[in-house]
Design an enzyme around this catalytic site. Structure first.
Site, mmCIF file in Angstrom:
data_model
loop_
_atom_site.group_PDB
_atom_site.id
_atom_site.type_symbol
_atom_site.label_atom_id
_atom_site.label_comp_id
_atom_site.label_asym_id
_atom_site.label_seq_id
_atom_site.Cartn_x
_atom_site.Cartn_y
_atom_site.Cartn_z
ATOM 1 N N TYR A 1 -1.288 -0.807 10.794
ATOM 2 C CA TYR A 1 -1.563 -1.175 9.395
ATOM 3 C C TYR A 1 -0.405 -0.752 8.490
ATOM 4 O O TYR A 1 0.076 -1.538 7.663
ATOM 5 C CB TYR A 1 -2.870 -0.520 8.924
ATOM 6 C CG TYR A 1 -3.173 -0.780 7.462
ATOM 7 C CD1 TYR A 1 -3.619 -2.025 7.038
ATOM 8 C CD2 TYR A 1 -2.995 0.220 6.496
ATOM 9 C CE1 TYR A 1 -3.883 -2.275 5.696
ATOM 10 C CE2 TYR A 1 -3.270 -0.018 5.156
ATOM 11 C CZ TYR A 1 -3.708 -1.271 4.762
ATOM 12 O OH TYR A 1 -3.960 -1.521 3.435
ATOM 13 N N SER B 1 0.860 -1.187 0.000
ATOM 14 C CA SER B 1 0.000 0.000 0.000
ATOM 15 C C SER B 1 0.892 1.231 0.000
ATOM 16 O O SER B 1 2.039 1.184 0.446
ATOM 17 C CB SER B 1 -0.858 0.005 1.272
ATOM 18 O OG SER B 1 -1.464 1.271 1.454
HETATM 19 P P1 NDP Z 1 -11.450 -6.131 0.620
HETATM 20 O O1 NDP Z 1 -11.860 -6.035 2.048
HETATM 21 O O2 NDP Z 1 -12.476 -5.930 -0.423
HETATM 22 O O3 NDP Z 1 -10.718 -7.520 0.356
HETATM 23 C C1 NDP Z 1 -10.023 -8.222 1.338
HETATM 24 C C2 NDP Z 1 -9.979 -9.681 0.925
HETATM 25 O O4 NDP Z 1 -9.201 -10.422 1.885
HETATM 26 C C3 NDP Z 1 -11.351 -10.320 0.882
HETATM 27 O O5 NDP Z 1 -11.462 -11.091 -0.293
HETATM 28 C C4 NDP Z 1 -11.375 -11.201 2.106
HETATM 29 O O6 NDP Z 1 -12.193 -12.333 1.846
HETATM 30 C C5 NDP Z 1 -9.905 -11.596 2.211
HETATM 31 N N1 NDP Z 1 -9.582 -12.060 3.547
HETATM 32 C C6 NDP Z 1 -9.720 -11.393 4.710
HETATM 33 N N2 NDP Z 1 -9.365 -12.161 5.731
HETATM 34 C C7 NDP Z 1 -8.994 -13.354 5.209
HETATM 35 C C8 NDP Z 1 -8.541 -14.567 5.759
HETATM 36 N N3 NDP Z 1 -8.376 -14.727 7.094
HETATM 37 N N4 NDP Z 1 -8.257 -15.597 4.937
HETATM 38 C C9 NDP Z 1 -8.428 -15.446 3.605
HETATM 39 N N5 NDP Z 1 -8.843 -14.325 3.024
HETATM 40 C C10 NDP Z 1 -9.122 -13.290 3.821
HETATM 41 O O7 NDP Z 1 -10.300 -5.062 0.470
HETATM 42 P P2 NDP Z 1 -9.267 -4.699 -0.719
HETATM 43 O O8 NDP Z 1 -9.598 -5.372 -1.968
HETATM 44 O O9 NDP Z 1 -9.129 -3.229 -0.685
HETATM 45 O O10 NDP Z 1 -7.928 -5.292 -0.091
HETATM 46 C C11 NDP Z 1 -7.031 -6.125 -0.807
HETATM 47 C C12 NDP Z 1 -5.625 -5.727 -0.408
HETATM 48 O O11 NDP Z 1 -5.370 -4.399 -0.869
HETATM 49 C C13 NDP Z 1 -5.353 -5.703 1.093
HETATM 50 O O12 NDP Z 1 -4.086 -6.294 1.333
HETATM 51 C C14 NDP Z 1 -5.325 -4.223 1.423
HETATM 52 O O13 NDP Z 1 -4.541 -3.954 2.554
HETATM 53 C C15 NDP Z 1 -4.724 -3.674 0.151
HETATM 54 N N6 NDP Z 1 -4.929 -2.247 -0.107
HETATM 55 C C16 NDP Z 1 -6.179 -1.714 -0.172
HETATM 56 C C17 NDP Z 1 -6.341 -0.366 -0.376
HETATM 57 C C18 NDP Z 1 -7.695 0.274 -0.357
HETATM 58 O O14 NDP Z 1 -7.786 1.524 -0.242
HETATM 59 N N7 NDP Z 1 -8.787 -0.482 -0.501
HETATM 60 C C19 NDP Z 1 -5.195 0.535 -0.599
HETATM 61 C C20 NDP Z 1 -3.934 -0.144 -0.574
HETATM 62 C C21 NDP Z 1 -3.801 -1.475 -0.335
HETATM 63 P P3 NDP Z 1 -13.045 -13.163 2.904
HETATM 64 O O15 NDP Z 1 -13.626 -12.184 3.878
HETATM 65 O O16 NDP Z 1 -14.060 -13.856 2.051
HETATM 66 O O17 NDP Z 1 -12.070 -14.123 3.527
#
Ligand code: NDP
Length: 260
Positions: free
Chosen positions: A167, A154
């Site tokens: 974070y 990020s």
């Molecule tokens: P979302 O919350 O939409 O996606 C997060 C994903 O992680 C979901 O598919 C969730 O699926 C999965 N997840 C969470 N916990 C678990 C677990 N214990 N095991 C397996 N899967 C898990 O957020 P984003 O798409 O934004 O996030 C994706 C990445 O991008 C993250 O690493 C985030 O830190 C990073 N990011 C996001 C930004 C933003 O502004 N959105 C900016 C910069 C980086 P499920 O709950 O079904 O398990």
């Protein structure tokens, strides 16, 4: 004349991609894009219904995908996922190590459980995926395939944001890890990359409970157009479609109006 969609349709033919965090946001959009460009995709997350819907969307459009329910905070679960991918597709040659959670809060509130949750998913979870899938990447590289490990960091890994200490530290870990792994795995013909997005409109912000951060995000939304997950997926698609000898190490992608 070939249309651009025809051009892209076979760009990743023969690739086998594993995407964690594929049930929503950046992971979901990336799975759709990689599948549309010809990769077989294994979509990993905890929510089976969301994964099944995604697989149906991909296969309905003529692509190939499997849903793999996994909890990346559980090593046995991640190991089982790797075995499932190997059974279905032989081995992965593209891992998008993307699952993560963001729980900002004042350090004096001392919410140890939230600190642990972020570290366990964003740091140790990333390592569990690496533990389970790097052997497949090494195998794929030895077979002569084009191979990618793409980690989701990020912009928070570079800049300072009050109340985001834990974070941002987890993301700084991912960025520094990526630089080191590239040095180690590059000589084996495995490309290692990171994406560092600014604010993307996903479910990520929905988990925030700290009022100061909620207010900040609400204010930011009024002053800028956030990135959409599809915008970030385009960067992932660009990284993995480079010629085999080209490793795009780090991609920072920001909303145009976001400063830091
Ligand atoms: P979302 O919350 O939409 O996606 C997060 C994903 O992680 C979901 O598919 C969730 O699926 C999965 N997840 C969470 N916990 C678990 C677990 N214990 N095991 C397996 N899967 C898990 O957020 P984003 O798409 O934004 O996030 C994706 C990445 O991008 C993250 O690493 C985030 O830190 C990073 N990011 C996001 C930004 C933003 O502004 N959105 C900016 C910069 C980086 P499920 O709950 O079904 O398990």
């Amino acid at each position: 004349m070939a249309t651009s969609s025809n051009f892209f349709a076979s760009q990743l033919a023969g690739r086998v991609a594993v995407i964690t965090g594929a049930s929503s946001g950046i992971g979901r959009a990336s799975a759709l894009l990689l599948a549309a460009r010809g990769a077989k995709v294994a979509v990993l997350a905890r929510r089976k219904d969301a994964l099944d819907t995604l697989v149906a969307e991909i296969t309905g459009a003529g692509g190939e995908a499997i849903a793999v329910v996994v909890d990346v905070t559980d090593q046995a679960s991640v190991a089982a996922a790797a075995a499932q991918v190997a059974a279905a597709y032989g081995r992965a040659d593209l891992v998008f190590n993307n699952a993560g959670v963001m729980l900002p809060g004042a350090i004096e509130e001392a919410k140890l459980a939230e600190w642990e949750q972020q570290i366990d998913l964003n740091v140790t979870g990333v390592m569990r995926v690496i533990h389970a899938f790097v052997p497949q990447l090494v195998q794929a590289a030895a077979e002569g395939a084009t191979v990618d490990l793409v980690n989701t960091s990020s912009i928070a890994g570079q800049y300072l944001y009050p109340y985001f200490a834990v974070y941002t530290a987890t993301k700084a870990y991912v960025s520094h890890l990526t630089r080191h792994l590239r040095i180690e795995l590059g000589p084996k013909n495995i490309r290692v990359s990171m994406i560092e997005p600014g604010i993307v409109a996903t479910e990520l912000q929905g988990h925030v409970t700290f009022q100061g951060a909620k207010d900040w995000l609400a204010g930011a939304e009024k002053t800028m157009e956030f990135l959409q997950p599809e915008n970030v997926a385009e960067s992932v698609g660009f990284i993995v479609a480079q010629p085999k000898h080209v490793n795009l190490q780090q991609v920072v992608i920001m909303p145009t109006k976001q400063g830091i």
